[in-house]
Design a protein around this motif. Structure first.
Motif, PDB file in Angstrom:
ATOM      1  N   VAL A   4       0.858  -1.176   0.000  1.00  0.00           N
ATOM      2  CA  VAL A   4       0.000   0.000   0.000  1.00  0.00           C
ATOM      3  C   VAL A   4       0.894   1.225   0.000  1.00  0.00           C
ATOM      4  CG1 VAL A   4      -1.652   1.334   1.344  1.00  0.00           C
ATOM      5  CG2 VAL A   4      -1.881  -1.147   1.215  1.00  0.00           C
ATOM      6  N   THR A   5       0.592   2.168  -0.855  1.00  0.00           N
ATOM      7  CA  THR A   5       1.371   3.400  -0.948  1.00  0.00           C
ATOM      8  C   THR A   5       0.444   4.580  -0.694  1.00  0.00           C
ATOM      9  OG1 THR A   5       2.818   2.388  -2.604  1.00  0.00           O
ATOM     10  CG2 THR A   5       2.878   4.782  -2.393  1.00  0.00           C
ATOM     11  N   GLN A   6       0.790   5.388   0.269  1.00  0.00           N
ATOM     12  CA  GLN A   6      -0.010   6.573   0.521  1.00  0.00           C
ATOM     13  C   GLN A   6       0.882   7.794   0.525  1.00  0.00           C
ATOM     14  OE1 GLN A   6      -1.072   5.115   4.846  1.00  0.00           O
ATOM     15  NE2 GLN A   6      -1.428   7.310   4.787  1.00  0.00           N
ATOM     16  N   MET A   7       0.254   8.936   0.265  1.00  0.00           N
ATOM     17  CA  MET A   7       1.038  10.160   0.148  1.00  0.00           C
ATOM     18  C   MET A   7       1.747  10.460   1.457  1.00  0.00           C
ATOM     19  SD  MET A   7      -2.015  12.950   0.044  1.00  0.00           S
ATOM     20  CE  MET A   7      -1.005  14.412   0.180  1.00  0.00           C
ATOM     21  N   GLU A  16     -11.654  24.046   7.901  1.00  0.00           N
ATOM     22  CA  GLU A  16     -12.656  24.122   6.835  1.00  0.00           C
ATOM     23  C   GLU A  16     -12.078  23.883   5.444  1.00  0.00           C
ATOM     24  OE1 GLU A  16     -15.094  27.588   7.171  1.00  0.00           O
ATOM     25  OE2 GLU A  16     -15.673  27.149   9.240  1.00  0.00           O
ATOM     26  N   ALA A  17     -10.811  23.606   5.332  1.00  0.00           N
ATOM     27  CA  ALA A  17     -10.232  23.278   4.027  1.00  0.00           C
ATOM     28  C   ALA A  17     -10.654  21.885   3.603  1.00  0.00           C
ATOM     29  CB  ALA A  17      -8.707  23.379   4.098  1.00  0.00           C
ATOM     30  N   PHE A  18     -10.471  21.613   2.288  1.00  0.00           N
ATOM     31  CA  PHE A  18     -10.764  20.296   1.725  1.00  0.00           C
ATOM     32  C   PHE A  18      -9.537  19.398   1.860  1.00  0.00           C
ATOM     33  CE2 PHE A  18     -13.268  17.526  -0.913  1.00  0.00           C
ATOM     34  CZ  PHE A  18     -12.347  16.761  -1.608  1.00  0.00           C
ATOM     35  N   LEU A  19      -9.794  18.162   2.229  1.00  0.00           N
ATOM     36  CA  LEU A  19      -8.711  17.206   2.452  1.00  0.00           C
ATOM     37  C   LEU A  19      -8.779  16.070   1.437  1.00  0.00           C
ATOM     38  CD1 LEU A  19      -6.451  15.825   4.235  1.00  0.00           C
ATOM     39  CD2 LEU A  19      -8.352  14.689   5.401  1.00  0.00           C
ATOM     40  N   THR A  20      -7.631  15.750   0.858  1.00  0.00           N
ATOM     41  CA  THR A  20      -7.457  14.502   0.103  1.00  0.00           C
ATOM     42  C   THR A  20      -6.162  13.863   0.540  1.00  0.00           C
ATOM     43  OG1 THR A  20      -8.602  15.350  -1.848  1.00  0.00           O
ATOM     44  CG2 THR A  20      -7.213  13.426  -2.154  1.00  0.00           C
ATOM     45  N   ILE A  21      -6.212  12.600   0.890  1.00  0.00           N
ATOM     46  CA  ILE A  21      -5.009  11.814   1.137  1.00  0.00           C
ATOM     47  C   ILE A  21      -5.052  10.641   0.173  1.00  0.00           C
ATOM     48  CG2 ILE A  21      -3.646  10.468   2.762  1.00  0.00           C
ATOM     49  CD1 ILE A  21      -4.896  12.033   5.036  1.00  0.00           C
ATOM     50  N   ASN A  22      -4.059  10.584  -0.714  1.00  0.00           N
ATOM     51  CA  ASN A  22      -4.051   9.557  -1.748  1.00  0.00           C
ATOM     52  C   ASN A  22      -3.552   8.222  -1.213  1.00  0.00           C
ATOM     53  OD1 ASN A  22      -4.961  11.365  -3.654  1.00  0.00           O
ATOM     54  ND2 ASN A  22      -2.915  11.885  -4.377  1.00  0.00           N
ATOM     55  N   CYS A  23      -4.145   7.159  -1.728  1.00  0.00           N
ATOM     56  CA  CYS A  23      -3.746   5.808  -1.362  1.00  0.00           C
ATOM     57  C   CYS A  23      -3.929   4.906  -2.574  1.00  0.00           C
ATOM     58  CB  CYS A  23      -4.582   5.290  -0.207  1.00  0.00           C
ATOM     59  SG  CYS A  23      -4.346   3.524   0.159  1.00  0.00           S
ATOM     60  N   THR A  24      -2.889   4.143  -2.910  1.00  0.00           N
ATOM     61  CA  THR A  24      -3.004   3.121  -3.950  1.00  0.00           C
ATOM     62  C   THR A  24      -2.519   1.796  -3.381  1.00  0.00           C
ATOM     63  OG1 THR A  24      -0.819   3.668  -4.825  1.00  0.00           O
ATOM     64  CG2 THR A  24      -2.706   4.739  -5.863  1.00  0.00           C
ATOM     65  N   TYR A  25      -2.993   0.720  -3.981  1.00  0.00           N
ATOM     66  CA  TYR A  25      -2.688  -0.613  -3.449  1.00  0.00           C
ATOM     67  C   TYR A  25      -2.337  -1.536  -4.601  1.00  0.00           C
ATOM     68  CZ  TYR A  25      -7.362  -1.696  -5.125  1.00  0.00           C
ATOM     69  OH  TYR A  25      -8.471  -1.874  -5.925  1.00  0.00           O
ATOM     70  N   THR A  26      -1.621  -2.582  -4.291  1.00  0.00           N
ATOM     71  CA  THR A  26      -1.358  -3.609  -5.297  1.00  0.00           C
ATOM     72  C   THR A  26      -2.619  -4.421  -5.500  1.00  0.00           C
ATOM     73  OG1 THR A  26      -0.490  -5.019  -3.564  1.00  0.00           O
ATOM     74  CG2 THR A  26       1.111  -3.800  -4.907  1.00  0.00           C
ATOM     75  N   ALA A  27      -2.802  -4.861  -6.728  1.00  0.00           N
ATOM     76  CA  ALA A  27      -4.118  -5.370  -7.126  1.00  0.00           C
ATOM     77  C   ALA A  27      -4.252  -6.879  -7.045  1.00  0.00           C
ATOM     78  CB  ALA A  27      -4.416  -4.909  -8.548  1.00  0.00           C
ATOM     79  N   THR A  28      -3.495  -7.546  -6.204  1.00  0.00           N
ATOM     80  CA  THR A  28      -3.613  -8.993  -6.100  1.00  0.00           C
ATOM     81  C   THR A  28      -4.956  -9.354  -5.465  1.00  0.00           C
ATOM     82  OG1 THR A  28      -1.243  -9.077  -5.719  1.00  0.00           O
ATOM     83  CG2 THR A  28      -2.508 -11.071  -5.243  1.00  0.00           C
ATOM     84  N   GLU A  69     -10.296   0.137 -11.012  1.00  0.00           N
ATOM     85  CA  GLU A  69      -9.608   0.437 -12.279  1.00  0.00           C
ATOM     86  C   GLU A  69      -8.327   1.222 -12.067  1.00  0.00           C
ATOM     87  OE1 GLU A  69     -12.560   1.402 -11.344  1.00  0.00           O
ATOM     88  OE2 GLU A  69     -12.709   3.586 -11.469  1.00  0.00           O
ATOM     89  N   THR A  70      -8.285   2.007 -10.986  1.00  0.00           N
ATOM     90  CA  THR A  70      -7.068   2.778 -10.692  1.00  0.00           C
ATOM     91  C   THR A  70      -6.366   2.254  -9.439  1.00  0.00           C
ATOM     92  OG1 THR A  70      -8.400   4.380  -9.456  1.00  0.00           O
ATOM     93  CG2 THR A  70      -7.888   4.904 -11.771  1.00  0.00           C
ATOM     94  N   THR A  71      -6.840   1.160  -8.893  1.00  0.00           N
ATOM     95  CA  THR A  71      -6.320   0.564  -7.636  1.00  0.00           C
ATOM     96  C   THR A  71      -6.081   1.631  -6.590  1.00  0.00           C
ATOM     97  OG1 THR A  71      -3.988   0.560  -8.380  1.00  0.00           O
ATOM     98  CG2 THR A  71      -5.308  -1.404  -8.839  1.00  0.00           C
ATOM     99  N   SER A  72      -7.114   2.438  -6.350  1.00  0.00           N
ATOM    100  CA  SER A  72      -6.969   3.545  -5.412  1.00  0.00           C
ATOM    101  C   SER A  72      -8.096   3.546  -4.392  1.00  0.00           C
ATOM    102  CB  SER A  72      -6.943   4.876  -6.162  1.00  0.00           C
ATOM    103  OG  SER A  72      -8.184   5.105  -6.808  1.00  0.00           O
ATOM    104  N   PHE A  73      -7.830   4.213  -3.282  1.00  0.00           N
ATOM    105  CA  PHE A  73      -8.811   4.324  -2.192  1.00  0.00           C
ATOM    106  C   PHE A  73      -8.504   5.648  -1.467  1.00  0.00           C
ATOM    107  CE2 PHE A  73     -12.177   2.707   0.194  1.00  0.00           C
ATOM    108  CZ  PHE A  73     -11.898   2.585   1.549  1.00  0.00           C
ATOM    109  N   HIS A  74      -8.667   6.743  -2.162  1.00  0.00           N
ATOM    110  CA  HIS A  74      -8.290   8.054  -1.632  1.00  0.00           C
ATOM    111  C   HIS A  74      -9.275   8.513  -0.559  1.00  0.00           C
ATOM    112  CE1 HIS A  74      -5.565   7.887  -4.892  1.00  0.00           C
ATOM    113  NE2 HIS A  74      -6.357   8.379  -5.827  1.00  0.00           N
TER     114      HIS A  74
END
Lengths: 110, 115
Positions: A4-7, A16-28, A69-74
């Motif tokens: 798992v790779t996260q930012m 009150e700001a908008f938050l995004t934390i990116n996360c991608t994973y291997t697709a096994t 499709e993008t193996t992501s879970f942001h």
């Protein structure tokens, strides 16, 4: 192997700001996906999870969508609060354990 | 209240002095696991257990032992602690389903310092 790779943090935002934390994973396989949160001095708590593609997990204003499709879970939140300051961990299920990202520290300033 | 408990919460010890960190859960979970958390490395799994008398190595098992004689308890044993085992340790438990490990519930952590 599975991973798992996260930012990397730290991430500093104003209240009150908008938050995004990116996360991608291997697709096994078709793993369950999780976001855990660790508040200062505490253990990890489950924030939200999704068990199959296109599922959206949500809790406390946080959301994450399982994108096969993008193996992501942001992780996203529309308006962060000072009380959201914590370390956030993305994780994927595996047969014998959970595999965690390295964590992203979030600091929210008033 | 459903929970995972760990003891002690804080421990300072010296090199070579055997120690045990206890972990107990009251949720009748089959699966239990130990992690260590180090700055910049995230959580790394030490050992896990899928049921009584069934244990297996995680990513960083060297220098650690575990046992699972009862479903609720999963102690972590350091036979001869060394300074590189100074860390924050977490125990976790989970149901184990067909697809693998379900949501894990974590204990509050044990901060260990080995001098």
């Amino acid at each position: 192997g599975d991973s798992v790779t996260q930012m990397e943090g730290p991430v500093t935002l104003s209240e009150e700001a908008f938050l995004t934390i990116n996360c991608t994973y291997t697709a096994t396989g078709y793993p369950s996906l999780f976001w855990y949160v660790q508040y200062p001095g505490e253990g990890l708590q489950l924030l939200l999870k999704a068990t199959k593609a296109d599922d959206k997990g949500s809790n406390k204003g946080f959301e994450a969508t399982y994108r096969k499709e993008t193996t992501s879970f942001h992780l996203e939140k529309g308006s962060v609060q000072v009380s959201d300051s914590a370390v956030y961990f993305c994780a994927r299920g595996s047969q014998g354990n959970l595999i965690f990202g390295k964590g992203t520290k979030l600091s929210v300033k008033p | 209240e459903a929970q995972v408990t760990q003891n002690p919460r804080y421990l300072i010890t010296v090199t070579g002095k055997k120690l045990t960190v206890t972990c107990s859960q009251n949720m009748n979970h089959e699966y239990m696991s130990w992690y260590r958390q180090d700055p910049g490395l995230g959580l790394r799994q030490i050992y896990y257990s899928m049921n009584v008398e069934v244990t297996d190595k995680g990513d960083v098992p060297e220098g650690y032992k575990v046992s699972r004689k009862e479903k609720r308890n999963f102690p972590l044993i350091l036979e001869s602690p060394s300074p590189n085992q100074t860390s924050l340790y977490f125990c976790a438990s989970s149901l184990f389903r067909d697809r693998g490990v379900d949501t894990q519930y974590f204990g509050p952590g044990t901060r260990l310092t080995v001098l």
